[in-house]
Design a protein around this motif. Structure first.
Motif, short mmCIF file in Angstrom:
data_model
loop_
_atom_site.label_atom_id
_atom_site.label_comp_id
_atom_site.label_asym_id
_atom_site.label_seq_id
_atom_site.Cartn_x
_atom_site.Cartn_y
_atom_site.Cartn_z
N ILE A 324 0.84 -1.20 0.00
CA ILE A 324 0.00 0.00 0.00
C ILE A 324 0.88 1.25 0.00
O ILE A 324 0.62 2.21 -0.74
CB ILE A 324 -0.94 -0.01 1.21
N GLN A 325 1.92 1.25 0.83
CA GLN A 325 2.81 2.41 0.92
C GLN A 325 3.47 2.70 -0.43
O GLN A 325 3.52 3.85 -0.89
CB GLN A 325 3.87 2.18 1.99
N LYS A 326 3.99 1.65 -1.09
CA LYS A 326 4.65 1.83 -2.38
C LYS A 326 3.64 2.16 -3.48
O LYS A 326 3.92 2.97 -4.38
CB LYS A 326 5.41 0.56 -2.76
N ALA A 327 2.45 1.56 -3.42
CA ALA A 327 1.43 1.82 -4.44
C ALA A 327 0.97 3.27 -4.40
O ALA A 327 0.60 3.84 -5.43
CB ALA A 327 0.25 0.88 -4.23
N ALA A 328 0.98 3.87 -3.21
CA ALA A 328 0.48 5.24 -3.06
C ALA A 328 1.30 6.25 -3.86
O ALA A 328 0.78 7.32 -4.22
CB ALA A 328 0.48 5.63 -1.59
N VAL A 329 2.56 5.92 -4.18
CA VAL A 329 3.40 6.88 -4.91
C VAL A 329 3.57 6.50 -6.38
O VAL A 329 4.32 7.17 -7.10
CB VAL A 329 4.79 7.01 -4.23
N CYS A 330 2.89 5.45 -6.83
CA CYS A 330 2.94 5.09 -8.25
C CYS A 330 2.23 6.18 -9.06
O CYS A 330 1.13 6.61 -8.71
CB CYS A 330 2.27 3.75 -8.50
N LYS A 331 2.85 6.60 -10.15
CA LYS A 331 2.31 7.70 -10.93
C LYS A 331 1.67 7.26 -12.25
O LYS A 331 0.68 7.83 -12.69
CB LYS A 331 3.43 8.72 -11.24
N THR A 332 2.23 6.28 -12.90
CA THR A 332 1.80 5.92 -14.25
C THR A 332 1.05 4.60 -14.23
O THR A 332 1.62 3.56 -13.87
CB THR A 332 3.01 5.81 -15.20
N LEU A 333 -0.22 4.65 -14.62
CA LEU A 333 -1.03 3.44 -14.69
C LEU A 333 -1.52 3.24 -16.11
O LEU A 333 -1.80 4.20 -16.83
CB LEU A 333 -2.25 3.57 -13.77
N PRO A 334 -1.64 1.98 -16.54
CA PRO A 334 -2.17 1.75 -17.89
C PRO A 334 -3.66 2.05 -18.00
O PRO A 334 -4.17 2.26 -19.10
CB PRO A 334 -1.91 0.25 -18.10
N GLY A 335 -4.40 2.09 -16.89
CA GLY A 335 -5.84 2.30 -16.89
C GLY A 335 -6.46 1.54 -15.74
O GLY A 335 -5.81 1.30 -14.72
N THR A 336 -7.71 1.14 -15.89
CA THR A 336 -8.38 0.30 -14.89
C THR A 336 -8.98 -0.92 -15.58
O THR A 336 -9.14 -0.95 -16.80
CB THR A 336 -9.49 1.07 -14.15
#
Length: 472
Positions: A324-336
Motif C-alpha cells: 500500500i505504501q509503495k502503491a500510493a506513490v505510483c504515478k503511471t497506470l495503464p488504466g483500470t
C-alpha cells in the motif's frame, strides 16, 4: 461479581478469529485470543475448505478463551461467509470437506438451472442476485459430485454452532443468501425447491438473528468457564454482523464492507427487486434486526491476496502494508480493469489474469517482474474505487435520492490508499468503522439477544451495544 464474558467466532475466507469480550468494572474490552489462517485447498480438480483444520483451530481458540475468563463465559456466537454449507451424515457428522463457492462445478449447474427457473424469476421471488456461487447452484451441483442430495445440509457458521452442541438451524440473514428463501415471507420457498428438484426435507429450519439455541455441549463444556455457556445464532452472515456494528442509523449513508469481497450498498425497509436492480447486480439480504441489506457484490481484497500468493511463490514476498505504501506513490497506470470479470473470481495465477483483462481493454500489460508489484496493487485499488463509484451511482438511481457519505468497514478500512481513492472517485466523504466489524456486530447481537430474553431483537438495542463496544 464480575459480569461473565462472551465469545465471538468470526469465520473468514482468509483467517478465522476467536475474540473474547470481558467486562472490567462494567467497561467492555475485546481481545483477539486466537487467529488461524484459512483458505480453500485443492483436492484433485476441486476446491474445498479444510474442515478438520478449522475445527482444530477453533477448539484451540476456545480453550484459550476459557483459560482467560475465570469469571465464566455467558455465550458463544458464530458468523462467517455465506453460501457454503456442510452436508451431514448419520449423527450429524460431516460427509466430507465442504466445497468452496469458487469451485467451478457450479458453472454447469447454473446453466442448467437457468433453463428451468430463469434468473429474473428467481430474483423477483427471492431478492437474491442469481450468482453462480449461491447455495442453490451448489446444491444442484452436488449429485454430479457424488453427493446424496437428500443428505441434510447446514451453512458453515451454523455448522460450527452445531459442532458446539446446537440443533441444526439456518439463521435468517444467512439463509437469504442461499437463493431459496421467499423474500416476502422470510421462509423457504417450497415451490422453488420442487421446481429445481432440491429436497426441501434436507434444508434446516430458519431461525431469526439472536435466537438462543441452547447450552454448549461436548468436551469443551467440562471446562469451568463453559459450564453455563449458551449458544446464540447472531446475524450468522458476516456482512449482516458487520452492518449491525454500525452504531448510527444509515438513512443517507452507503456502506462498503471491504474484505475478500466488497459489498456496496445500504439498508432499506423493503426489498428492491425491479429489473434495473438485477441488471446492476444488486441483491437483497436479511438484516440483523429488520429490513434488508441492499448491496452488490464487488470483487475485493481477494485480488491483491491472490497476487501476493503468486509473487511469494516466486520468492517475491510482500506485506500488504508495504504494498500500500509503495502503491500510493505510483504515478503511471495503464488504466483500470473490470474487477468483476469472471476470470478474476477464480483461484490461481492472478497477475496473468489481470494482464489478460488489460489486454481485453486494449491497455498495456504490466510485466510480472520484481519491482512492478506496487503498480499492480495500485491498478487493483484504482479499479476497485472506480467500481465502487459506479455501484453507488446505480444505488442512488434505484433509491431515487442522493447519498451523503460512505461508511467503510472490515479489514479494508485500514487501507488508507483505497479509502482516499474511493472518496476521490465518488465525491463523497468517507468514514471508517471498526476493522473487526463482524466481531463487534456478533457481540452486539449476543448482548441484545440476552436482554431481549426470547423476544425479537430491538434495532436500537443492537445499535446501543455496538456503540458501547466500538468506543472501547
Amino acid at each position: 461479581m464480575q459480569e461473565p464474558a462472551r465469545i465471538a467466532i468470526d469465520l473468514g475466507a482468509e483467517s478465522c478469529r476467536v475474540s473474547l469480550l470481558r467486562f472490567d468494572k462494567g467497561r467492555p474490552t475485546i481481545e483477539l485470543v486466537h487467529r488461524l489462517p484459512n483458505g480453500p485447498v485443492h483436492r484433485g480438480s476441486s476446491l474445498h475448505w479444510p474442515l478438520s483444520a478449522i475445527l482444530a483451530g477453533l477448539e484451540e481458540g476456545l480453550r484459550k478463551a476459557a483459560a482467560a475468563a475465570p469469571e465464566g463465559i455467558a455465550s458463544i456466537a458464530v458468523d462467517g461467509w455465506a453460501v457454503d454449507y456442510v452436508r451431514l451424515g448419520p449423527g450429524g457428522t460431516p460427509l466430507g470437506d465442504p466445497f468452496c463457492y469458487r469451485d467451478e462445478r457450479t458453472i454447469a449447474s447454473k446453466q442448467a438451472s437457468d433453463l428451468i427457473a430463469p434468473p429474473d424469476q428467481l430474483f423477483r421471488r427471492t431478492g437474491a442476485q442469481p450468482l453462480r456461487i449461491n447455495s442453490v447452484y451448489q446444491l444442484l451441483a452436488d449429485p454430479a459430485s457424488g453427493i446424496d442430495p437428500n443428505a441434510p445440509w447446514v451453512c458453515f457458521p451454523e455448522y460450527i454452532l452445531h459442532w458446539l452442541g446446537a440443533p441444526i438451524v439456518a439463521e435468517y440473514t444467512n439463509a437469504t443468501h442461499t437463493g431459496l428463501v421467499d423474500i416476502a415471507t422470510g421462509i423457504w420457498a417450497p415451490d422453488l425447491f420442487e421446481l429445481l428438484g432440491i429436497p426441501i426435507e434436507a434444508a434446516p429450519p430458519i431461525v431469526p438473528a439472536g435466537q438462543i439455541l441452547g447450552p454448549l455441549q461436548g468436551s469443551l463444556a467440562a471446562l469451568d468457564a463453559f459450564r453455563s455457556t449458551q449458544l446464540i445464532a447472531p446475524a450468522c452472515h458476516d456482512t449482516a454482523s458487520a452492518i449491525a456494528a454500525i452504531p448510527s442509523a444509515l438513512d443517507a449513508t452507503a456502506y462498503i464492507c471491504s474484505g475478500t469481497w466488497s459489498l456496496v450498498g445500504t439498508l432499506v425497509d423493503t426489498p428492491i427487486t425491479r429489473p434495473e436492480a438485477m441488471a446492476a447486480r444488486y441483491t437483497n439480504q436479511g438484516a440483523a434486526s429488520g429490513g434488508f441489506c441492499f448491496h452488490t457484490n464487488v470483487n475485493g481484497m481477494w485480488l491483491i491476496k491472490q497476487c501476493m500468493d503468486a509473487w511469494s511463490a516466486q520468492g517475491r514476498a510482500w506485506t500488504i502494508e508495504d504494498l500500500i505504501q509503495k502503491a500510493a506513490v505510483c504515478k503511471t497506470l495503464p488504466g483500470t480493469i473490470d474487477v468483476d470479470a469472471e476470470p478474476l473470481m477464480l483461484d490461481g495465477n492472478m497477475p496473468a489474469r489481470i494482464n489478460e483483462q488489460l489486454a481485453l481493454r486494449g491497455l498495456a500489460p504490466i510485466p510480472d517482474v520484481a519491482g512492478n508489484e506496487p503498480l499492480v496493487a495500485r491498478l487493483i485499488f484504482e479499479s476497485l474505487a472506480a467500481r465502487y463509484s459506479t455501484a453507488l451511482a446505480h444505488l442512488e438511481q434505484m433509491l431515487g435520492r442522493k447519498l451523503e457519505r460512505i461508511h467503510i468497514l472490515g479489514g479494508g478500512s485500514r487501507n488508507r490508499l483505497l479509502t482516499r481513492l474511493t472518496a476521490e472517485r465518488t465525491g463523497l466523504p468517507v468514514e471508517t468503522g471498526h476493522p473487526e466489524g463482524s466481531t463487534i456486530g456478533n457481540l452486539a447481537v449476543q448482548l441484545a439477544a440476552s436482554e431481549a430474553s426470547g423476544r425479537p431483537l430491538r434495532p436500537e438495542s443492537v445499535r446501543q451495544w455496538a456503540k458501547c463496544l466500538t468506543e472501547t
